[in-house]
Design an enzyme around this catalytic site. Structure first.
Site, mmCIF file in Angstrom:
data_model
loop_
_atom_site.group_PDB
_atom_site.id
_atom_site.type_symbol
_atom_site.label_atom_id
_atom_site.label_comp_id
_atom_site.label_asym_id
_atom_site.label_seq_id
_atom_site.Cartn_x
_atom_site.Cartn_y
_atom_site.Cartn_z
ATOM 1 N N CYS A 272 -2.158 7.872 4.883
ATOM 2 C CA CYS A 272 -2.374 7.465 3.730
ATOM 3 C C CYS A 272 -3.655 7.914 2.973
ATOM 4 C CB CYS A 272 -2.419 6.069 3.592
ATOM 5 S SG CYS A 272 -2.961 5.087 4.930
ATOM 6 N N GLU B 74 0.804 -1.057 0.165
ATOM 7 C CA GLU B 74 0.212 -0.171 -0.055
ATOM 8 C C GLU B 74 0.836 1.137 -0.168
ATOM 9 O OE1 GLU B 74 -2.090 1.304 3.664
ATOM 10 O OE2 GLU B 74 -1.411 3.195 2.197
HETATM 11 P P1 NAP Z 1 9.778 3.599 2.997
HETATM 12 O O1 NAP Z 1 10.943 4.335 2.632
HETATM 13 O O2 NAP Z 1 9.060 2.997 2.067
HETATM 14 O O3 NAP Z 1 10.216 2.376 4.013
HETATM 15 C C1 NAP Z 1 9.103 1.646 4.609
HETATM 16 C C2 NAP Z 1 10.033 0.079 5.050
HETATM 17 O O4 NAP Z 1 10.402 -0.534 4.004
HETATM 18 C C3 NAP Z 1 11.142 0.586 5.982
HETATM 19 O O5 NAP Z 1 11.071 -0.618 6.807
HETATM 20 C C4 NAP Z 1 12.404 0.334 4.831
HETATM 21 O O6 NAP Z 1 13.248 -0.294 5.506
HETATM 22 C C5 NAP Z 1 11.692 -0.617 3.908
HETATM 23 N N1 NAP Z 1 12.150 -0.498 2.628
HETATM 24 C C6 NAP Z 1 12.084 0.668 1.899
HETATM 25 N N2 NAP Z 1 12.532 0.432 0.513
HETATM 26 C C7 NAP Z 1 13.150 -0.892 0.641
HETATM 27 C C8 NAP Z 1 14.088 -1.506 -0.348
HETATM 28 N N3 NAP Z 1 14.231 -1.169 -1.521
HETATM 29 N N4 NAP Z 1 14.436 -2.749 0.048
HETATM 30 C C9 NAP Z 1 14.149 -3.222 1.320
HETATM 31 N N5 NAP Z 1 13.666 -2.585 2.259
HETATM 32 C C10 NAP Z 1 13.162 -1.380 1.851
HETATM 33 O O7 NAP Z 1 8.766 4.543 4.087
HETATM 34 P P2 NAP Z 1 8.879 5.334 5.356
HETATM 35 O O8 NAP Z 1 10.145 5.382 5.638
HETATM 36 O O9 NAP Z 1 7.826 5.146 6.292
HETATM 37 O O10 NAP Z 1 8.631 6.784 4.761
HETATM 38 C C11 NAP Z 1 9.228 7.235 3.651
HETATM 39 C C12 NAP Z 1 8.392 8.009 2.873
HETATM 40 O O11 NAP Z 1 7.201 7.120 2.371
HETATM 41 C C13 NAP Z 1 7.327 9.050 3.353
HETATM 42 O O12 NAP Z 1 8.113 10.365 3.222
HETATM 43 C C14 NAP Z 1 6.135 9.123 2.488
HETATM 44 O O13 NAP Z 1 6.284 9.771 1.064
HETATM 45 C C15 NAP Z 1 5.855 7.618 2.211
HETATM 46 N N6 NAP Z 1 4.796 6.966 3.108
HETATM 47 C C16 NAP Z 1 3.674 6.763 2.436
HETATM 48 C C17 NAP Z 1 2.579 6.369 3.425
HETATM 49 C C18 NAP Z 1 1.300 6.215 2.717
HETATM 50 O O14 NAP Z 1 0.600 5.496 3.687
HETATM 51 N N7 NAP Z 1 0.909 6.597 1.617
HETATM 52 C C19 NAP Z 1 2.963 5.726 4.408
HETATM 53 C C20 NAP Z 1 4.273 6.008 4.822
HETATM 54 C C21 NAP Z 1 5.254 6.245 4.074
HETATM 55 P P3 NAP Z 1 14.364 1.040 6.184
HETATM 56 O O15 NAP Z 1 13.991 1.894 6.880
HETATM 57 O O16 NAP Z 1 15.542 -0.025 6.884
HETATM 58 O O17 NAP Z 1 15.141 1.652 4.759
#
Ligand code: NAP
Length: 537
Positions: A314, A277
């Site tokens: 979200c 999601e």
């Molecule tokens: P994220 O960067 O997508 O990370 C979420 C989880 O997935 C973390 O545990 C991360 O690990 C892991 N992960 C991400 N990319 C990966 C990859 N290529 N390989 C392996 N593991 C991976 O999300 P976030 O840290 O929560 O927030 C960053 C951005 O995501 C926000 O600024 C926002 O734009 C978006 N977000 C959107 C929603 C929504 O509901 N729409 C919710 C949350 C976040 P690590 O932390 O160890 O990298």
């Protein structure tokens, strides 16, 4: 600040910083990390162990060992286990809310309510399990007399898909994290869970994981039913998605992260589903009569919802669209007043704060005009509320304007008429939700807009906003890409369990070997589809 320090001290007492792999508490063999208090910029004790592929392998082997017995637990036994998790979460509610507040900058009272909601979800899934309908028990009895060929007895039920890797989300650190709906629905389905804790709230994750693990032990279940691992960088997440014993993945986060994991899973020798999601701007359309009658009310309500959770949601309504005419100025004024009055508030992580600032720049560079900014931030990682505006032509010409800005900002789109409103509606990518504000004279226009929204969203809301979300049987928190990677499923609500189930047919089985849900005489009293008709026979 003094009270925050006191809370830190109190909450730290219960934390060890270990990973929880089955019944083992695994301390750091190498690197550790500390949680960051985003309000102060200071690290918080204790150090948390970071693992990698070895810890994933250990947890996955245990989950695989646990699978057969856990998948075969009786409905009452499994339901009681889910209820025990709920009780254990309630028992740590205060401590959990305090520690989570420290790690996220969100208010403890809000987090206490979130923890109660998370516990409630486990109880709701317990109810789903007891009813047994998730099994989709289906019986096609033998027809030995059928011509030209007799029919043999066929029976079908759904069983769990296998061990599931759950990526905890950052933004709702309890109800979408360790003790969130993904974990609850996977455990309800009969699938062991390996949870990848989000590093933005490691202490909170440990408290939640301990609550779940104690329920596993006290229910007499195999220790592999639940594990929690933690790591730095992509290695641990990649190891989870790659592990041959993992059979499905759930994720809530960025589009880049979700798609990286999705693509990786499709490249395995045995591709597995990734239910990610990712992103949604939840467009909110105000049709002309409603706009003229109550534009200011809608504008105020929109801005209020846009600011929930510092816009880190979200379901944040991020784009408000209306035709310029009677009521438009009032709607804009009310939204400006509400958004401009909100003090800047601490965002979840420095990374999310920086992404928010980049997102705001992206909207301005794409031609959106600033209507208002909230008061100047006082803390380094505080997000300042922002409202911008653009006309329909520009919006259609600049796809960047339709992208998510995660944080307390929103965009008003001023349209020239109904044709442009429909054209803009058609331009949106997949969404979790969309809303229409309408009065009776708007019904004909709403009927034209509705099929466009149905094709693009998982939930359509009339005269309200997507927040707050009901967690119930008809809830859909899903939608076409890029809202999710699989529009056929939801990650919230009772049908979220369907992601972790797969059908098996048992042909010509003696009754003694049939699963209970399919036995002759229906001993569980389930609603079953018998020869194509629902019955409890
Ligand atoms: P994220 O960067 O997508 O990370 C979420 C989880 O997935 C973390 O545990 C991360 O690990 C892991 N992960 C991400 N990319 C990966 C990859 N290529 N390989 C392996 N593991 C991976 O999300 P976030 O840290 O929560 O927030 C960053 C951005 O995501 C926000 O600024 C926002 O734009 C978006 N977000 C959107 C929603 C929504 O509901 N729409 C919710 C949350 C976040 P690590 O932390 O160890 O990298």
């Amino acid at each position: 600040m003094a009270d925050i320090a006191d809370i830190a001290h109190k909450a730290d007492v219960a934390l060890t910083g270990d990973m929880l792999i089955g019944s083992a508490s695994v301390p750091a063999a190498g690197a550790t990390m500390r949680a960051l208090n985003p309000a102060t910029g200071r690290e918080i004790e204790p150090p948390f162990a970071l693992g990698g592929a070895a810890e994933v392998d250990r947890a996955a082997r245990l989950a695989d060992e646990a699978f057969d017995s856990y998948n075969r637990t009786g409905l009452d036994e499994r339901a009681a286990f889910l209820e025990l998790i709920a009780d254990r979460l309630d028992a740590v509610n205060g401590e959990l809310a305090e520690r989570t507040a420290l790690e996220t900058g969100l208010p403890a009272a809000q987090l206490s309510a979130e923890a109660a909601k998370a516990a409630g979800q486990f109880r709701q899934f317990a109810d789903v399990v007891r009813q047994g309908r998730f099994r989709h028990a289906t019986v096609d009895p033998a027809q030995p007399e059928r011509q030209p060929r007799p029919r043999t007895d066929h029976r079908m039920q759904k069983i769990a898909i296998g061990p599931v890797a759950v990526f905890g989300a950052s933004n709702f650190p309890i109800s979408y994290s360790v003790a969130g709906g993904d974990t609850a629905s996977a455990l309800a389905a009969g699938a062991p869970v390996i949870l990848k804790a989000h590093n933005a709230h490691p202490g909170s994750s440990e408290l939640q994981a301990r609550a779940i693990r104690s329920a596993v032990a006290d229910s007499g279940l195999h220790e592999g039913v639940f594990s929690m691992v933690r790591g730095a960088g992509n290695e641990i997440g990649e190891a989870l998605v790659d592990h041959p014993l993992i059979k499905a993945v759930t994720f809530t986060g960025s589009e880049a992260g979700g798609m990286a994991l999705y693509r990786r899973a499709q490249l395995r020798p045995d591709p597995i589903p990734v239910f990610a999601e990712m992103t949604s701007v939840n467009p909110t359309f105000v049709l002309p009569s409603a706009l003229a009658a109550r534009g200011a009310e809608v504008g105020d309500g929109f801005a209020e919802r846009m600011l929930v959770n510092v816009g880190q949601a979200c379901l944040k309504p991020a784009i408000l669209l209306a035709i310029d005419g009677p009521g438009y100025a009032g709607m804009r004024e009310a939204a400006v007043a509400r958004a401009g009055a909100m003090d800047a508030r601490t965002m979840l992580t420095p990374g999310i704060h920086d992404a928010y600032e980049r997102g705001a720049r992206r909207l301005r560079d794409a031609g959106a005009a600033s209507l208002v900014e909230g008061p100047e931030p006082r803390g380094t990682w505080e997000g300042r509320s922002r409202l911008l505006e653009v006309d329909g032509d520009r919006f259609l010409a600049e796809p960047a304007l339709a992208g998510e800005v995660f944080g307390p900002s929103a965009l008003l789109v001023r349209l020239t008429g109904m044709d442009q409103l429909l054209e803009v509606a058609r331009s949106f990518r997949g969404q979790l939700s969309a809303a229409m504000h309408i009065d009776e004279p708007d019904h004909a226009d709403a009927a034209r807009l509705l099929p466009i929204l149905e094709r693009r969203t998982g939930r359509i809301v009339v005269n309200a906003f997507a927040h707050p979300q009901e967690v119930a049987h008809a809830t859909i928190h899903g939608g076409p890409f890029p809202a999710t990677t699989d529009s056929r499923f939801t990650s919230v609500g009772m049908t979220a369990i369907d992601r972790f189930l797969r059908p098996v047919t048992y042909q010509g089985f003696p009754d003694a070997l049939l699963p209970e849900a399919l036995s002759a005489g229906n001993p569980l009293g389930l609603w079953r589809l018998t020869d194509g008709y629902l019955s409890r026979d």
